[in-house]
Every structure is written in structure tokens, then in C-alpha cells.
Design a protein around this motif. Structure first.
Motif, PDB file in Angstrom:
ATOM      1  N   GLN A  57     129.248-104.104 -30.689  1.00 17.70           N
ATOM      2  CA  GLN A  57     129.075-102.617 -30.937  1.00 17.70           C
ATOM      3  C   GLN A  57     127.828-102.194 -30.575  1.00 17.70           C
ATOM      4  O   GLN A  57     127.555-100.997 -29.984  1.00 17.70           O
ATOM      5  N   SER A  58     126.783-102.993 -30.500  1.00 18.07           N
ATOM      6  CA  SER A  58     125.345-102.422 -30.268  1.00 18.07           C
ATOM      7  C   SER A  58     125.094-102.332 -28.820  1.00 18.07           C
ATOM      8  O   SER A  58     124.165-101.835 -28.429  1.00 18.07           O
ATOM      9  N   GLY A  59     125.790-103.213 -27.964  1.00 11.51           N
ATOM     10  CA  GLY A  59     125.632-102.909 -26.517  1.00 11.51           C
ATOM     11  C   GLY A  59     124.531-103.978 -26.169  1.00 11.51           C
ATOM     12  O   GLY A  59     124.212-103.889 -24.867  1.00 11.51           O
ATOM     13  N   LEU A  60     123.958-104.595 -26.603  1.00  9.41           N
ATOM     14  CA  LEU A  60     122.902-105.498 -26.329  1.00  9.41           C
ATOM     15  C   LEU A  60     123.406-106.640 -25.372  1.00  9.41           C
ATOM     16  O   LEU A  60     124.449-106.911 -25.740  1.00  9.41           O
ATOM     17  N   LYS A  61     122.482-106.941 -24.419  1.00 11.88           N
ATOM     18  CA  LYS A  61     123.027-107.917 -23.381  1.00 11.88           C
ATOM     19  C   LYS A  61     122.051-109.254 -23.623  1.00 11.88           C
ATOM     20  O   LYS A  61     121.130-109.305 -24.590  1.00 11.88           O
ATOM     21  N   ASN A  62     122.617-110.243 -23.171  1.00 11.34           N
ATOM     22  CA  ASN A  62     121.898-111.692 -23.324  1.00 11.34           C
ATOM     23  C   ASN A  62     120.454-111.550 -23.123  1.00 11.34           C
ATOM     24  O   ASN A  62     119.845-112.380 -23.871  1.00 11.34           O
ATOM     25  N   ASP A  63     120.192-111.024 -22.122  1.00 12.78           N
ATOM     26  CA  ASP A  63     118.639-111.162 -21.677  1.00 12.78           C
ATOM     27  C   ASP A  63     117.961-110.173 -22.236  1.00 12.78           C
ATOM     28  O   ASP A  63     116.726-110.110 -21.910  1.00 12.78           O
ATOM     29  N   ASP A  64     118.443-109.203 -23.053  1.00 11.25           N
ATOM     30  CA  ASP A  64     117.609-107.861 -23.592  1.00 11.25           C
ATOM     31  C   ASP A  64     116.684-108.532 -24.606  1.00 11.25           C
ATOM     32  O   ASP A  64     117.036-109.675 -25.263  1.00 11.25           O
ATOM     33  N   ILE A  65     115.426-108.093 -24.856  1.00 11.69           N
ATOM     34  CA  ILE A  65     114.593-108.348 -25.959  1.00 11.69           C
ATOM     35  C   ILE A  65     115.311-108.151 -27.194  1.00 11.69           C
ATOM     36  O   ILE A  65     115.536-106.906 -27.363  1.00 11.69           O
ATOM     37  N   PHE A  66     115.391-108.983 -28.116  1.00 12.02           N
ATOM     38  CA  PHE A  66     116.062-108.704 -29.445  1.00 12.02           C
ATOM     39  C   PHE A  66     115.005-107.925 -30.331  1.00 12.02           C
ATOM     40  O   PHE A  66     113.746-108.255 -30.264  1.00 12.02           O
ATOM     41  N   PRO A  67     115.573-106.800 -30.848  1.00 16.09           N
ATOM     42  CA  PRO A  67     114.478-105.759 -31.669  1.00 16.09           C
ATOM     43  C   PRO A  67     113.624-106.598 -32.639  1.00 16.09           C
ATOM     44  O   PRO A  67     114.178-107.610 -33.396  1.00 16.09           O
ATOM     45  N   GLY A  68     112.331-106.338 -32.580  1.00 14.92           N
ATOM     46  CA  GLY A  68     111.515-106.890 -33.348  1.00 14.92           C
ATOM     47  C   GLY A  68     110.886-108.198 -33.209  1.00 14.92           C
ATOM     48  O   GLY A  68     110.252-108.945 -34.054  1.00 14.92           O
ATOM     49  N   THR A  69     111.297-108.691 -31.908  1.00 15.37           N
ATOM     50  CA  THR A  69     110.712-110.029 -31.561  1.00 15.37           C
ATOM     51  C   THR A  69     110.501-109.802 -30.091  1.00 15.37           C
ATOM     52  O   THR A  69     110.541-108.766 -29.489  1.00 15.37           O
ATOM     53  N   ASP A  70     109.848-111.059 -29.589  1.00 13.76           N
ATOM     54  CA  ASP A  70     109.654-111.060 -28.245  1.00 13.76           C
ATOM     55  C   ASP A  70     110.271-112.091 -27.431  1.00 13.76           C
ATOM     56  O   ASP A  70     110.155-112.570 -26.303  1.00 13.76           O
TER      57      ASP A  70
END
Length: 353
Positions: A206-219
Motif C-alpha cells: 500500500q505504501s508504494g515503497l520500492k526495494n532500493d528506496d531509503i526506508f523512512p527514518g533511516t539511511d
């Protein structure tokens, strides 16, 4: 073509490659041997693994066994094409369970099943299993690799694992002596571990995040954060038990705080947990926000940053925290206390600020 290949030609045509299976076993032998402890009395490849435990100094040795899997977290391994960590998850889920009763893991057995054996993938999985065994001083004594054509989707597999540990009966940790005034010490998790992944995958989609995106709140990338393996607590906990008495322990798995903590509490006691007494990992803030969940819902489903809980008497709590804080392989926090249970009350009360 070898004689063995000729004899198994019909089976190979049906989708089961016996030669490939034998070659796989040969390739992982050295890897598996790297986990062997002094009790191992056999080589791999036999019908059964032999183990001779050292019972010197024990009054009444008792075996403790556990079995578990990795659940739908495997779907992430397939999605990310990352297979070297789920084996650690597999070991962790069982050795952490037997540890709850004070048992030191002795040996581990794994079961790997797939439609078509892809040796490169299988070797990555086994490398993770071996790493988990080394982290818990546990021998990979044997296992099963099953090739089952038509049973699993292409490129997928399933895992299950079985751990056997041993504890001296007088030192068995049962929780029966837990009483009001005792302290809860939480050991930090590395993430969601191996529970709640059906919901996590739904929220991820549902979020639309992709594998290589930076995870929110992290590097770190989404793949790196989500595939992070389950923490193994064996070494710090067993070392602590050599010095201080532990009354009860909890492996925070499926069911979160509300279902797992009561499993070791006497009926007339309850755990009062101080929410906010430990740092919250970014993954849990993200799951709560993206999934539109309340913290009580989160604490029912996930470990929310605490993967293992120790219960000790008040006089030992500070010493326990000092011992754990001196280690570089675990973070520990005082997260609450045991109280008298009121009639008809739940056995876990989360105190929010």
C-alpha cells in the motif's frame, strides 16, 4: 553420464534431480562442519545425527526442544532475491524459544523444501542457518532437502527448523517464582524479527515503497531494513545466568506483549510495562503510521523493539543491566515491573505516558 544418473533418469525427467541434490550436500559439508561443537559424534550424510551432550556437573539434565519457521517473511527473500539471512531467522526462532526455559542449545535440524533445487539459493539459505548456529553455539547436526516438483511456485521454497537444548532441572526457568516487585528487563530487537509479515507485506504494498528506496527514518534501503534477521539472545542471556538468578523469560514473537508475557506469569500476577522506556525503531513508527494502527494494536502484533524479556528480583535488576550494558552484542532496558493482578484483569498492562 554416470551410472547413478542413468539409474535415476526417469526420476530426473519427473523433476527430481538426485545428482544435483547429492552435489549440493557435498558443497555444503565444510559450511556445516564449521558449526560442529565437541558433542557432535557423526558426519553429515547419515540417516541420523549423533550428539553426546556433556552432562558433567549436572544433577538432573533435561532436554528442551522447539520447532518453528520463518513464515511469510520468506516472501521478502523471494522479492529481494536475498537468501542469506532467512536461515538466521530460522535458527533464532527456535533457539530463543528453548532459551526461555534456561536451556543452552545443543543442536539444530533444518528442513528446506522447494519445487526445483537451485543450488545457489539453497547454499545461501544454509549459510544463514550455519551463521545462526554459530551465533548460538549450536551444531547443525542434520536436516532434509526436499525437491518437490509442482508443489511450490517457481523460485520459492519453505523452511522449518528444530532445536534441542539442555538445562539442569534445578536451574530450569519456569516463571513459577515470579512475584510482585520483580523487574522486567527488555532486550532490544533488530526489527520485526519473523512475526507479523502478512500485515507488513500488505502495508508495504500500500505504501508504494520500492526495494532500493531509503526506508523512512533511516539511511538504509527498504530491503536492508525489512530483511534484517531475528536477534539471537543465547550468548548474553546464558552468560548473565551464570552470575544472577533469572525468574522468568519471554521470547516476544507472534502475539506481541499481550499474548507472550502471560505464558510465564503465575495467575495472581501481572506485568506492568512502561511504554516509552525503550527507543522505538523506525520500522515500528512507520508500520503504525502507514497501517493506521494504534500502539495497543502494534503491541498485540509486533515486538515493537523488545524481542526478549528477562524477569528478575528488584535487588538483581541493576546488576543485570550493568552486565548487559557492558556487552557489545545486546541493548537492555528496564521496561516495567510485576504487580499483583486484580480480579478479572489482564495479565499485561501497558502504561502509556
Amino acid at each position: 553420464m554416470s551410472d547413478s544418473a542413468k539409474r535415476s533418469k526417469a526420476y530426473t525427467a519427473a523433476g527430481v534431480d538426485i545428482e544435483a541434490g547429492n552435489q549440493f550436500v557435498s558443497r555444503i559439508k565444510d559450511m556445516v562442519k564449521s558449526t560442529f561443537t565437541p558433542g557432535v559424534a557423526t558426519d553429515i550424510g547419515g540417516f541420523g545425527g549423533l550428539f553426546k551432550p556433556d552432562v558433567a556437573g549436572m544433577e538432573a539434565p533435561m532436554l528442551v526442544a522447539g520447532a518453528d519457521g520463518v513464515g511469510t517473511k520468506l516472501k521478502l527473500a523471494f522479492m529481494f532475491d536475498r537468501h542469506d539471512t532467512v536461515g538466521i531467522d530460522l535458527v533464532a526462532m527456535s533457539v530463543n524459544d528453548v532459551l526461555v526455559q534456561g536451556a543452552a542449545p545443543l543442536f539444530f535440524l533444518d528442513y528446506f523444501a522447494t519445487g526445483k533445487l537451485e543450488s545457489g539459493v539453497a547454499e545461501q539459505v544454509v549459510s544463514g542457518v550455519c551463521e545462526g548456529c554459530r551465533q548460538s553455539d549450536c551444531a547443525l547436526l542434520g536436516g532434509e532437502t526436499a525437491e518437490m516438483p509442482g508443489f511450490y511456485p517457481d523460485g520459492e521454497y519453505d523452511l522449518s527448523g528444530f532445536a534441542v537444548g539442555m538445562v539442569d532441572s534445578p536451574k530450569l526457568v519456569s516463571g513459577k517464582d515470579v512475584s510482585p516487585g520483580d523487574v522486567l528487563i527488555g532486550l532490544a530487537s533488530t526489527g520485526a524479527h519473523s512475526n507479523g509479515w502478512s500485515l507488513i507485506r500488505k502495508i508495504l504494498t500500500q505504501s508504494g515503497l520500492k526495494n532500493d528506496d531509503i526506508f523512512p527514518g533511516t539511511d538504509a534501503t527498504v530491503a536492508d531494513v525489512l530483511i534484517e534477521p531475528t536477534k539471537i539472545y543465547v550468548k548474553p542471556v546464558l552468560e548473565l545466568m551464570k552470575t544472577l538468578p533469572i525468574k522468568g523469560m519471554v521470547h516476544v514473537t507472534g502475539g506481541g506483549f499481550y499474548d507472550n508475557v502471560p505464558r510465564i506469569l503465575p495467575e495472581d500476577t501481572a506485568a506492568s510495562v512502561e511504554f516509552g522506556s525503550w527507543p522505538m525503531l523506525p520500522i515500528f513508527d512507520w508500520l503504525k503510521n502507514e497501517g493506521d494502527l494504534s500502539w495497543p494494536e502494534m503491541l498485540q502484533i509486533f515486538n515493537c523493539g523488545i524481542g526478549y524479556i528477562l524477569i528478575c528480583d528488584c535487588d538483581s535488576a541493576e546488576s543485570a543491566l550493568e552486565i548487559l550494558d557492558a556487552r557489545d552484542d545486546v541493548d537492555a532496558y528496564r521496561i516495567g515491573e510485576i504487580v499483583k493482578r486484580e480480579p478479572a484483569a489482564e495479565q499485561v498492562e501497558i502504561v502509556f505516558p
